[in-house]
Design a protein around this motif. Structure first.
Motif, PDB file in Angstrom:
ATOM      1  N   PRO A 225       0.822  -1.219   0.000  1.00 31.82           N
ATOM      2  CA  PRO A 225       0.000   0.000   0.000  1.00 31.82           C
ATOM      3  C   PRO A 225       0.856   1.269   0.000  1.00 31.82           C
ATOM      4  CG  PRO A 225      -0.970  -1.618   1.471  1.00 31.82           C
ATOM      5  CD  PRO A 225       0.349  -2.195   1.015  1.00 31.82           C
ATOM      6  N   VAL A 226       0.369   2.287  -0.721  1.00 31.40           N
ATOM      7  CA  VAL A 226       1.187   3.469  -0.991  1.00 31.40           C
ATOM      8  C   VAL A 226       1.527   4.281   0.249  1.00 31.40           C
ATOM      9  CG1 VAL A 226       0.470   3.697  -3.399  1.00 31.40           C
ATOM     10  CG2 VAL A 226      -0.872   4.825  -1.598  1.00 31.40           C
ATOM     11  N   ASP A 227       0.735   4.158   1.320  1.00 30.99           N
ATOM     12  CA  ASP A 227       1.041   4.940   2.513  1.00 30.99           C
ATOM     13  C   ASP A 227       2.245   4.394   3.276  1.00 30.99           C
ATOM     14  OD1 ASP A 227      -0.432   2.671   3.210  1.00 30.99           O
ATOM     15  OD2 ASP A 227      -1.392   3.630   4.922  1.00 30.99           O
ATOM     16  N   ASN A 228       2.689   3.199   2.914  1.00 32.32           N
ATOM     17  CA  ASN A 228       3.846   2.599   3.578  1.00 32.32           C
ATOM     18  C   ASN A 228       5.056   2.481   2.641  1.00 32.32           C
ATOM     19  OD1 ASN A 228       4.857   1.596   6.031  1.00 32.32           O
ATOM     20  ND2 ASN A 228       4.576  -0.522   5.392  1.00 32.32           N
TER      21      ASN A 228
ATOM     22  N   ASN B  57     -10.148  -3.531  -3.013  1.00 36.42           N
ATOM     23  CA  ASN B  57      -9.661  -3.719  -1.654  1.00 36.42           C
ATOM     24  C   ASN B  57      -9.454  -2.395  -0.907  1.00 36.42           C
ATOM     25  OD1 ASN B  57      -7.354  -4.026   0.322  1.00 36.42           O
ATOM     26  ND2 ASN B  57      -7.709  -6.165  -0.176  1.00 36.42           N
ATOM     27  N   LYS B  58     -10.058  -2.288   0.293  1.00 33.58           N
ATOM     28  CA  LYS B  58      -9.931  -1.053   1.081  1.00 33.58           C
ATOM     29  C   LYS B  58      -8.500  -0.801   1.541  1.00 33.58           C
ATOM     30  CE  LYS B  58     -11.080  -3.016   5.650  1.00 33.58           C
ATOM     31  NZ  LYS B  58     -10.855  -4.422   5.236  1.00 33.58           N
ATOM     32  N   GLU B  59      -7.735  -1.874   1.792  1.00 39.93           N
ATOM     33  CA  GLU B  59      -6.346  -1.712   2.242  1.00 39.93           C
ATOM     34  C   GLU B  59      -5.484  -1.038   1.178  1.00 39.93           C
ATOM     35  OE1 GLU B  59      -8.076  -4.478   2.841  1.00 39.93           O
ATOM     36  OE2 GLU B  59      -8.139  -4.375   5.035  1.00 39.93           O
TER      37      GLU B  59
ATOM     38  N   PRO C  15      -5.456   4.207   1.365  1.00 41.04           N
ATOM     39  CA  PRO C  15      -4.182   4.947   1.307  1.00 41.04           C
ATOM     40  C   PRO C  15      -3.997   5.760   0.029  1.00 41.04           C
ATOM     41  CG  PRO C  15      -3.814   2.720   2.105  1.00 41.04           C
ATOM     42  CD  PRO C  15      -5.230   2.779   1.630  1.00 41.04           C
ATOM     43  N   ILE C  16      -4.462   5.244  -1.101  1.00 39.42           N
ATOM     44  CA  ILE C  16      -4.343   5.995  -2.355  1.00 39.42           C
ATOM     45  C   ILE C  16      -5.112   7.313  -2.261  1.00 39.42           C
ATOM     46  CG2 ILE C  16      -5.063   6.038  -4.788  1.00 39.42           C
ATOM     47  CD1 ILE C  16      -4.323   3.051  -4.905  1.00 39.42           C
ATOM     48  N   PHE C  17      -6.342   7.243  -1.746  1.00 43.24           N
ATOM     49  CA  PHE C  17      -7.163   8.449  -1.645  1.00 43.24           C
ATOM     50  C   PHE C  17      -6.536   9.480  -0.706  1.00 43.24           C
ATOM     51  CE2 PHE C  17     -11.091   5.608  -2.535  1.00 43.24           C
ATOM     52  CZ  PHE C  17     -10.840   5.658  -3.883  1.00 43.24           C
ATOM     53  N   THR C  18      -5.934   9.036   0.371  1.00 42.01           N
ATOM     54  CA  THR C  18      -5.347   9.985   1.320  1.00 42.01           C
ATOM     55  C   THR C  18      -3.992  10.499   0.838  1.00 42.01           C
ATOM     56  OG1 THR C  18      -4.431   8.141   2.638  1.00 42.01           O
ATOM     57  CG2 THR C  18      -6.578   9.013   3.295  1.00 42.01           C
TER      58      THR C  18
END
Length: 279
Positions: free
Chosen positions: A68-71, A223-225, A229-232
């Motif tokens: 996920p992009v936030d990590n 997938n929400k996971e 993160p993409i949206f944020t």
């Protein structure tokens, strides 16, 4: 050649599976925080072995980050801290923040920022399959900041997957992703929510849903996971797109409310212009 995949999901797993089949690499090492993903990846022969993060990076020639992009930024820096001559690439749909995070890293040139435009509404290693990337586009961002050798090797990798490489700066990439990909998912999520709210009172509505509805709402299975993160992470670009999208929705709403056939025809004709681009 040894490939390490950090994050054995749909994209990472599909890349690993196809590169093994096409003999681009002779071993794939998996790194994943999920024990279940590790087991599925081993059982489905997506990876040959599972190692710890540090061991895997040190043993590899190429490291793929598919999380996920936030990590991604955090993990990328940790990988670059460990590499010598290894090449590192990621596959996320947000590029500017990731690149900025490692701009001053002494191993920045080992990293190639990529975004293969491929996927399905399914996720996890069980969804990984050969052929996912054939005929699709891969975007390489800020290639001048990566070494020539790294860009050439990763370009070759994507050609082997059947993709065409194009080049773009990270800022433009994130804006285009918001308009073409991210807003499509938000639209699909919203339509699914609206229909499910309505179905509480009219249970037969889904029986009337045809192929148009099915294709439009398909992305709502995503997938929400991955997507939260993409949206944020792409917040500013997505908000700009949403403002424009809501304006267009209000134009349709106003025309319908006022029985303005001419305005409706004009809006639809303008939208039909997409055929020239997609055909």
């Amino acid at each position: 050649m040894i490939l390490t995949v950090i994050g054995i999901g749909l994209i990472g797993g599909s890349i690993a599976k196809e590169l093994k089949q096409k003999k681009f690499c002779n071993k794939v090492i998996g790194v994943d925080s999920s024990i279940n993903h590790q087991k599925i990846a081993l059982n489905n022969k997506i990876v040959d072995e599972i190692y710890s993060f540090k061991q895997a990076v040190q043993m590899s020639d190429i490291i793929l980050i598919s999380i996920p992009v936030d990590n991604t930024s955090k993990v990328l820096k940790e990988v670059l801290d460990l590499v010598d001559k290894q090449i590192v690439f990621d596959v996320g749909s947000i590029k500017e923040k990731v690149i900025q995070h490692v701009n001053a890293h002494p191993k920045r040139k080992n990293f190639v920022a990529t975004h293969p435009i491929a996927g399905t509404e399914f996720s996890g290693p069980e969804a990984a399959h050969i052929g996912l990337f054939k005929g699709k586009i891969n975007i390489i961002c800020n290639k001048e900041e990566s070494s020539k050798e790294a860009v050439e090797k990763i370009s070759e990798l994507y050609h082997i997957l059947g993709m065409e490489n194009i080049y773009m700066n990270a800022q433009d990439h994130d804006i285009h992703s918001a308009y073409v990909s991210h807003i499509s998912h938000i639209s699909s999520f919203c339509l699914a929510l609206s229909v499910m709210d309505k179905e509480k009172d009219e249970k037969n509505i889904l029986n009337m849903a045809g192929s148009g509805f099915e294709s439009t709402v398909r992305l709502a299975k995503s997938n929400k996971e991955m997507w939260t993160p993409i949206f944020t992470e792409n917040k500013s670009n997505i908000l700009a797109v949403l403002n424009d999208y809501i304006e267009k929705l209000n134009s349709f709403k106003s025309a319908i409310k006022e029985d303005d056939y001419e305005k409706l025809n004009d809006l639809i004709l303008q939208a039909n212009g997409i055929k020239k681009i997609l055909n």
